[in-house]
Design a protein around this motif. Structure first.
Motif, PDB file in Angstrom:
ATOM      1  N   ILE A 172       0.869  -1.170   0.000  1.00 31.22           N
ATOM      2  CA  ILE A 172       0.000   0.000   0.000  1.00 31.22           C
ATOM      3  C   ILE A 172       0.906   1.221   0.000  1.00 31.22           C
ATOM      4  O   ILE A 172       0.507   2.345  -0.176  1.00 31.22           O
ATOM      5  N   ARG A 210      -9.619  -3.813 -13.316  1.00 38.37           N
ATOM      6  CA  ARG A 210     -10.780  -2.934 -13.512  1.00 38.37           C
ATOM      7  C   ARG A 210     -12.038  -3.483 -12.856  1.00 38.37           C
ATOM      8  O   ARG A 210     -13.085  -2.838 -12.867  1.00 38.37           O
ATOM      9  N   PHE A 248      -8.064  -4.716  -8.043  1.00 38.46           N
ATOM     10  CA  PHE A 248      -8.508  -3.346  -8.300  1.00 38.46           C
ATOM     11  C   PHE A 248      -8.072  -2.433  -7.160  1.00 38.46           C
ATOM     12  O   PHE A 248      -7.618  -1.302  -7.388  1.00 38.46           O
ATOM     13  N   GLY A 249      -8.190  -2.917  -5.919  1.00 42.06           N
ATOM     14  CA  GLY A 249      -7.752  -2.145  -4.757  1.00 42.06           C
ATOM     15  C   GLY A 249      -6.278  -1.789  -4.840  1.00 42.06           C
ATOM     16  O   GLY A 249      -5.897  -0.641  -4.595  1.00 42.06           O
ATOM     17  N   ASN A 250      -5.471  -2.770  -5.199  1.00 38.26           N
ATOM     18  CA  ASN A 250      -4.035  -2.523  -5.329  1.00 38.26           C
ATOM     19  C   ASN A 250      -3.743  -1.509  -6.429  1.00 38.26           C
ATOM     20  O   ASN A 250      -2.918  -0.613  -6.270  1.00 38.26           O
ATOM     21  N   TYR A 251      -4.458  -1.671  -7.536  1.00 40.34           N
ATOM     22  CA  TYR A 251      -4.270  -0.775  -8.675  1.00 40.34           C
ATOM     23  C   TYR A 251      -4.691   0.650  -8.311  1.00 40.34           C
ATOM     24  O   TYR A 251      -4.005   1.616  -8.659  1.00 40.34           O
ATOM     25  N   ALA A 252      -5.793   0.771  -7.601  1.00 42.90           N
ATOM     26  CA  ALA A 252      -6.296   2.099  -7.198  1.00 42.90           C
ATOM     27  C   ALA A 252      -5.287   2.813  -6.294  1.00 42.90           C
ATOM     28  O   ALA A 252      -5.062   4.023  -6.426  1.00 42.90           O
ATOM     29  N   ARG A 302      -2.488   3.978  -8.483  1.00 45.09           N
ATOM     30  CA  ARG A 302      -2.934   5.138  -9.262  1.00 45.09           C
ATOM     31  C   ARG A 302      -2.853   6.401  -8.431  1.00 45.09           C
ATOM     32  O   ARG A 302      -2.472   7.467  -8.900  1.00 45.09           O
ATOM     33  N   ARG A 303      -3.226   6.293  -7.164  1.00 41.44           N
ATOM     34  CA  ARG A 303      -3.116   7.460  -6.284  1.00 41.44           C
ATOM     35  C   ARG A 303      -1.660   7.886  -6.168  1.00 41.44           C
ATOM     36  O   ARG A 303      -1.345   9.068  -6.199  1.00 41.44           O
TER      37      ARG A 303
END
Lengths: 194, 194
Positions: free
Chosen positions: A30, A146, A153-157, A160-161
């Motif tokens: 994270i 996606r 998706f959580g990891n990707y989000a 992205r942040r």
DNA sequence: TAACCCATGTAAACGGTTACATGATTTC
DNA sequence: GAAATCATGTAACCGTTTACATGGGTTA
């Protein structure tokens, strides 16, 4: 419940892990948006267990020390689920660099410019690390990143942040450094400003 | 020396202020990038005074309680100046929303989408507040906001960080909300992604 | 008259970091 | 032989937040 507690629940919702493994994950995964040390994790796990949100079983190992592998309970999953959309109380984002920029006018402008140029380079580096990781995720995880019901998706989000954050940070550092270099006299300013 | 100490020195480098006034300024001015309460300010001022970085004189008032007005000393100004360009030890930026996004997959996607849409709106609001303040600064302070040796440049730089930060935050929240709305099934994803 | 602003302090609680403590195995 | 990894804990310290404490003047 502390935020760290929910961070741990979030990782255990993905897979059962030991305190040691949880600590490791909270150093890189994270990534720069939450971190902790083992001395905080072990007591927190005890508290979660007392609350019935996680449970552990001892896994004996021959070559390595035995470990306690924690799993999330149904109750824990429910608590996590509710927390995700629960109201947020606003917290102050503390940023030391903003304070430094706030007081850059008392320092030597060119020395300060060098400082912020170095910070720009540092964040650019972090940004490109993130971009590489992003390409890796797209390649390795495909369309799952996606899917709103996929943990990937959580990891990707979160990544992205990180990318958006670093982009902004680089932009700002560059602007501060430029301003410190060109804004030493009273001459007309160039339009670096947007 | 703590970072709060330098934050206080930075404000006192601009003008002499009481503990109360310092606390007030650290609630709105440097704004969302550092904050504190009076219970932290008063002891910190004592420490700074013991270290010879600030000095106070008592100002008696008839209609209001007497106050201690603190000024920065030559030594304090030197310490502040050196701090601005001194090496930074990296600190973790803690962001609860990233954690929530990280675990959004366990929640109901549409409920989570509403949550992030609301956050998007909130940060958009903050952004436009900052934009208005920026226009005010440009109008009111003119070319001084570009002068590296002006304290107004420091204020402007902090605000610019706020603007860039909120822009990124809005972008990210929108992307998360969009993804949660459209990524519920396995269908082809639209290119919201950049 | 109730709420808010000015003004300054102390005390308790909490979350996070650093240090102390131990010990086996594996890698350089 | 030294450093790193796995593995779990406690204790001390530090910075931040919340609560306790006091009290006069102004505004709604």
């Amino acid at each position: 419940m502390t935020t760290l507690g929910y961070a741990l629940l979030g990782l255990l919702a993905r897979e059962p892990l030991s305190g040691y493994a949880l600590t490791s994950q909270l150093k890189g995964r994270i990534g720069p948006f939450w971190s902790t040390t083992h001395s905080q994790v072990y007591p927190e796990l005890s508290r979660l267990e007392n609350g019935g949100l996680v449970a552990h079983r001892v896994v004996e190992q021959s070559d390595r020390p035995d470990k306690k592998v924690y799993s999330i309970t149904a109750e824990g999953l429910k608590a996590l689920k509710e927390w995700v959309t629960s109201p947020v109380e606003p917290r102050t984002t503390r940023d030391e660099l903003v304070l430094r920029a706030h007081n850059a006018w008392v320092a030597d402008p060119l020395e300060a410019a060098i400082f912020f140029r170095e910070q720009e380079r540092l964040h650019e580096e972090r940004l490109s690390d993130y971009e590489i990781k992003r390409e890796w995720m797209k390649r390795e995880w495909g369309e799952d990143i996606r899917r709103a019901d996929s943990s990937l998706f959580g990891n990707y989000a979160a990544l992205r942040r990180g990318i958006i954050h670093e982009r902004g940070y680089v932009e700002w550092c560059r602007w501060v450094a430029d301003s410190l270099e060109h804004g030493t006299g009273g001459e007309a300013a160039s339009e670096v400003d947007r």
